[in-house]
Design an enzyme around this catalytic site. Structure first.
Site, PDB file in Angstrom:
ATOM      1  N   HIS A  63      39.872  41.088  43.295  1.00 23.46           N
ATOM      2  CA  HIS A  63      40.726  40.848  44.466  1.00 23.46           C
ATOM      3  C   HIS A  63      42.183  41.108  44.094  1.00 23.46           C
ATOM      4  O   HIS A  63      42.562  41.043  42.921  1.00 23.46           O
ATOM      5  CB  HIS A  63      40.563  39.417  44.952  1.00 23.46           C
ATOM      6  CG  HIS A  63      39.195  39.124  45.490  1.00 23.46           C
ATOM      7  ND1 HIS A  63      38.936  38.026  46.263  1.00 23.46           N
ATOM      8  CD2 HIS A  63      38.015  39.797  45.377  1.00 23.46           C
ATOM      9  CE1 HIS A  63      37.659  38.016  46.594  1.00 23.46           C
ATOM     10  NE2 HIS A  63      37.078  39.080  46.062  1.00 23.46           N
ATOM     11  N   GLU A  65      44.931  39.351  44.493  1.00 22.96           N
ATOM     12  CA  GLU A  65      45.631  38.237  43.846  1.00 22.96           C
ATOM     13  C   GLU A  65      45.211  38.109  42.384  1.00 22.96           C
ATOM     14  O   GLU A  65      46.054  37.910  41.503  1.00 22.96           O
ATOM     15  CB  GLU A  65      45.340  36.925  44.602  1.00 22.96           C
ATOM     16  CG  GLU A  65      45.853  36.938  46.028  1.00 22.96           C
ATOM     17  CD  GLU A  65      44.905  37.552  47.049  1.00 22.96           C
ATOM     18  OE1 GLU A  65      45.206  37.428  48.248  1.00 22.96           O
ATOM     19  OE2 GLU A  65      43.878  38.162  46.658  1.00 22.96           O
ATOM     20  N   CYS A  93      41.440  33.915  49.311  1.00 16.84           N
ATOM     21  CA  CYS A  93      40.122  33.304  49.429  1.00 16.84           C
ATOM     22  C   CYS A  93      40.000  32.219  48.353  1.00 16.84           C
ATOM     23  O   CYS A  93      40.908  32.007  47.543  1.00 16.84           O
ATOM     24  CB  CYS A  93      39.041  34.362  49.247  1.00 16.84           C
ATOM     25  SG  CYS A  93      38.918  34.988  47.548  1.00 16.84           S
ATOM     26  N   CYS A  96      40.543  33.482  44.721  1.00 21.72           N
ATOM     27  CA  CYS A  96      41.947  33.760  44.408  1.00 21.72           C
ATOM     28  C   CYS A  96      42.763  32.478  44.330  1.00 21.72           C
ATOM     29  O   CYS A  96      43.639  32.344  43.475  1.00 21.72           O
ATOM     30  CB  CYS A  96      42.522  34.714  45.443  1.00 21.72           C
ATOM     31  SG  CYS A  96      41.699  36.321  45.420  1.00 21.72           S
TER      32      CYS A  96
END
Length: 169
Positions: A63, A65, A93, A96
């Site tokens: 992801h 992040e 999410c 993250c």
């Protein structure tokens, strides 16, 4: 200077980086990837940038992040990003969010809400992902004040670009 004043300065500083995180997400969507971008910022300096690389890397943990945190830690040769702020194009999410805690990041500033992302991208088609919104809600309750939503002009652009790219495919 009190901790509150320092914290407010970091938050104001982080807001200035939201357009850059959004632009990373737009560029990533244009490249056929998922429309998310993030920066790790401390004292007005970008320590690491990241984009969602799940599709490219065949890695469900890649992801934006997490990518930004990995890049900042690698470049600084540290595991601790205390005093930094994560600036994201979209609400992180659960994966993250937990990554920010592990890295010592105490503040996350994001542009688009997860509800906005879901509305624009559609719901997950994998039944195992139905727990993620519940986990995300639980984490919000465990870390009050860590996540700060700052609606930003153009925060839907990454999703629009992604949808446009998908129509072309």
């Amino acid at each position: 200077m009190s901790d509150t004043v320092v914290h407010e300065l970091r938050l104001a500083d982080a807001r200035d980086f939201l357009p850059q995180a959004i632009e990373l997400a737009v560029q990533n969507a244009a490249a056929g990837q998922l429309p998310f971008g993030a920066l790790v910022v401390r004292n007005g300096e970008v320590l690491g940038a990241g984009v969602n690389r799940e599709v490219h890397d065949h890695d469900p943990t890649a992801h934006a992040e997490v990518d930004a945190i990995r890049n900042a830690c690698r470049d600084l040769r540290t595991l601790n990003l205390s005093g930094a702020v994560l600036v994201s194009s979209c609400e992180p999410c659960a994966l993250c969010h937990v990554s920010t805690v592990v890295a010592g990041i105490s503040r996350v500033v994001y542009a688009a809400s997860s509800e906005q992302a879901s509305a624009m991208l559609g719901g997950a088609d994998d039944s195992s992902r139905t727990m993620l919104p519940e986990m995300q809600q639980a984490l919000r309750g465990l870390t009050p004040g860590q996540l700060v939503h700052v609606p930003t002009d153009g925060d839907g652009r990454p999703f629009e670009r992604y949808a446009e790219q998908e129509r072309r495919s």
